[in-house]
Motif scaffolding. Structure first.
Motif, mmCIF file in Angstrom:
data_model
loop_
_atom_site.group_PDB
_atom_site.id
_atom_site.type_symbol
_atom_site.label_atom_id
_atom_site.label_comp_id
_atom_site.label_asym_id
_atom_site.label_seq_id
_atom_site.Cartn_x
_atom_site.Cartn_y
_atom_site.Cartn_z
ATOM 1 N N PHE A 79 0.836 -1.198 0.000
ATOM 2 C CA PHE A 79 0.000 0.000 0.000
ATOM 3 C C PHE A 79 0.873 1.251 0.000
ATOM 4 N N TYR A 80 0.249 2.381 -0.324
ATOM 5 C CA TYR A 80 0.958 3.644 -0.473
ATOM 6 C C TYR A 80 0.701 4.607 0.681
ATOM 7 N N SER A 81 -0.492 4.569 1.218
ATOM 8 C CA SER A 81 -0.909 5.571 2.196
ATOM 9 C C SER A 81 -0.405 5.206 3.596
ATOM 10 N N VAL A 82 0.347 6.120 4.214
ATOM 11 C CA VAL A 82 0.858 5.889 5.566
ATOM 12 C C VAL A 82 -0.230 6.329 6.551
ATOM 13 N N VAL A 95 -0.627 4.762 18.017
ATOM 14 C CA VAL A 95 -0.765 5.970 17.200
ATOM 15 C C VAL A 95 -0.126 7.148 17.929
ATOM 16 N N VAL A 96 0.487 8.047 17.158
ATOM 17 C CA VAL A 96 0.968 9.318 17.679
ATOM 18 C C VAL A 96 -0.047 10.394 17.289
ATOM 19 N N TYR A 97 -0.499 11.189 18.275
ATOM 20 C CA TYR A 97 -1.537 12.195 18.045
ATOM 21 C C TYR A 97 -0.948 13.602 18.078
ATOM 22 N N GLY A 98 -1.553 14.487 17.290
ATOM 23 C CA GLY A 98 -1.160 15.882 17.291
ATOM 24 C C GLY A 98 -1.860 16.661 18.386
ATOM 25 N N GLU A 102 -5.780 14.580 16.536
ATOM 26 C CA GLU A 102 -5.843 13.827 15.286
ATOM 27 C C GLU A 102 -4.591 12.967 15.116
ATOM 28 N N PRO A 103 -4.740 11.736 14.563
ATOM 29 C CA PRO A 103 -3.576 10.882 14.341
ATOM 30 C C PRO A 103 -2.633 11.504 13.321
ATOM 31 N N VAL A 222 -9.991 7.049 7.756
ATOM 32 C CA VAL A 222 -10.029 7.359 9.194
ATOM 33 C C VAL A 222 -10.681 6.162 9.875
ATOM 34 N N TYR A 223 -10.584 6.106 11.189
ATOM 35 C CA TYR A 223 -11.269 5.043 11.917
ATOM 36 C C TYR A 223 -12.757 5.024 11.542
#
Length: 234
Positions: A79-82, A95-98, A102-103, A222-223
């Protein structure tokens, strides 16, 4: 629909499972996307042991071919999308959040072999009869379900001048508690009403494949919530 021709892989969805292979209900336990290069499903076969009966004079009196065992499927998603959400569900990496919640990334940590997920895929079907004359459905897809995948692991990552492709590997398990699933994936009547699987996948099975006129989920990246099936009874 005789002899369908399989075209592009349109979409993939993953769903978080508990340690017993059951879907985990909640708003952040599913993820669907279409930005991928390929989905590979390689059978993992253990060859059976042949039995040969030979007489003292060297003549073969009988022979029984060993029965191979299907250990499962070794899967590979390129896959391409990180997407941190996809990586978190499939590998267990946090997950790292801002600042806004948001992830924005993920951590690579020790492997979580008790983490599991279900993997669904939709491949477009080509043919003149995929759109029914009575107006039911908007096309047809070959639907793949692997209801219990474990040992999700990200592969090598090389960042250079060319397009970056990430790789996720894993292995299926038989059994689990997917049941008829928490999603509407197939018609359940002549009117084309979308509903869950009509029969649960067997305890010794690793994959189910069938034609469906129910369209794949949207590419939300997104989730997504897991609220149907078993979740409705809980």
């Amino acid at each position: 629909m005789p002899c369908p021709l399989i075209a592009n892989l349109d979409a993939v969805r993953v769903t978080r499972l508990d340690s017993c292979g059951r879907p985990v209900c909640g708003v952040d336990n599913g993820f669907s996307f279409d930005c991928l290069a390929s989905l590979v499903m390689n059978p993992n076969i253990e060859e059976g042991e042949d039995v040969s009966y030979k007489a003292a004079n060297g003549r073969q009196c009988g022979f029984k071919k060993g029965c191979p065992t299907l250990n499962g499927y070794d899967i590979e998603v390129n896959f391409y999308s990180v997407s941190p959400e996809f990586i978190e569900i499939t590998t267990g990496n946090p997950v790292v959040y801002g600042f806004d919640g948001e992830p924005i990334g993920y951590d690579d940590c020790s492997l979580k072999c008790d983490a599991g997920f279900a993997l669904e895929g939709w491949a477009e079907v080509l043919g003149e009869d995929v759109c029914a004359a009575d107006g039911v459905g908007d096309g047809a897809w070959v639907y793949f379900l692997m209801p219990w995948v474990t040992n999700g692991l990200l592969g090598d990552l090389e960042i250079g001048a060319e397009a970056v492709t990430l790789q996720l590997t894993g292995a299926t398990r038989a059994g689990g508690g997917w049941g008829t699933g928490p999603y509407d994936v197939m018609p359940i009547d002549a009117a084309g009403t979308a509903g869950p699987l009509l029969t649960p996948i067997g305890a010794a099975c690793h994959r189910r494949t069938f034609l469906t006129s129910v369209a794949p989920p949207e590419d939300l990246c997104v989730y997504s919530p897991v609220t149907g099936g078993l979740c409705l009874a809980s």
